[in-house]
Write an enzyme that holds these catalytic residues in place. Structure first.
Site, PDB file in Angstrom:
ATOM      1  N   ASP A   1      -5.955   0.273   0.743  1.00 34.08           N
ATOM      2  CA  ASP A   1      -5.962   0.338   2.203  1.00 34.08           C
ATOM      3  C   ASP A   1      -7.291  -0.230   2.696  1.00 34.08           C
ATOM      4  OD1 ASP A   1      -7.969   2.405   1.998  1.00 34.08           O
ATOM      5  OD2 ASP A   1      -6.346   3.732   1.443  1.00 34.08           O
TER       6      ASP A   1
ATOM      7  N   LYS B   1       0.820  -1.198   0.000  1.00 30.08           N
ATOM      8  CA  LYS B   1       0.000   0.000   0.000  1.00 30.08           C
ATOM      9  C   LYS B   1       0.863   1.260   0.000  1.00 30.08           C
ATOM     10  CE  LYS B   1      -2.248   3.409   2.302  1.00 30.08           C
ATOM     11  NZ  LYS B   1      -1.779   4.346   3.317  1.00 30.08           N
TER      12      LYS B   1
END
Length: 211
Positions: A139, A121
DNA sequence: CTCCCGATAT
DNA sequence: ATATCAGGAG
């Protein structure tokens, strides 16, 4: 309606609601963005933006960061939570940037992902927002909404990333990542979520029980 | 899968 | 009191 058609319809709604997508984490360059993203784990961006000015006043380059001790970094970033591991990550990442990359943040996914405290991420956010490279950071918010909207089966963020990059055009990934975050906060939050009041869930939400 | 962890919303 | 917040490492 195919998954891809649904994705196109959703992208249209997001474009109308969020024609502009400012980057929520305050930063000045790739390095300060990288540090801000590390701090943002399990923490609101508002709080990160309260802490980073204090940190960057002391150190806004990897060289300056190495002049601080891990304990000093930890003290400054404490309000963000998970401070011991984040402080170590920021320090050790800065060490590697200085030793192996001439003080520059690399612009290749593999190089970024190798850095301590930098997972998929975080690496994708830096690629997307610091270098303008198409990437789809997943996320918890992206993961949650992709599941609610039936764009992914919600097994894990990696699978969600695969599914989303398949149904959305590459040139829209960077924008969509931010649009979905803003939309999630405003209309489709994790707590107290009512599918009926979400403009996308109400039309395209899956019948499955919402997470 | 668990643990890391401060602040806030519910 | 509990869940959650721009996750990552062991």
């Amino acid at each position: 309606m195919t998954r891809k058609e649904k994705a196109t319809a959703i992208a249209g709604i997001l474009d109308e609601l969020y024609p502009e997508v400012p980057i929520p984490l305050d930063h000045q360059d790739p390095y300060t963005l990288l540090v801000a993203v590390i701090l943002s784990a399990q923490c609101t961006d508002v709080r990160v933006n309260q802490v980073t000015p204090l940190l960057f006043e002391r150190a806004d380059t990897p060289y300056a960061m190495l002049e601080l001790s891990v304990e000093e970094i930890e003290e400054i970033i404490r309000p963000c939570g998970l401070a011991p591991s984040k402080a170590k990550g920021i320090y050790n990442t800065s060490r590697i940037l200085v030793d192996e990359y001439g003080g520059q943040v690399p612009d290749q996914f593999e190089d970024l992902h190798k850095l301590p405290s930098v997972g998929r991420k975080t690496a994708n956010v830096v690629l997307s927002q610091a270098f303008g490279v198409p990437a789809f950071p997943v996320d918890t918010h992206i993961h949650r909404l992709a599941y609610r909207w039936g764009l992914s089966n919600g097994k894990n963020p990696d699978k969600t990333e695969q599914d989303l990059t398949k149904v959305f055009p590459r040139e829209d990934w960077n924008k969509l990542h931010l649009q979905i975050i803003y939309f999630g906060r405003e209309y489709c939050p994790a707590r107290g979520h009512d599918p009926a009041t979400c403009p996308i869930c109400s039309k395209y939400g899956v019948k499955r029980r919402m997470k």
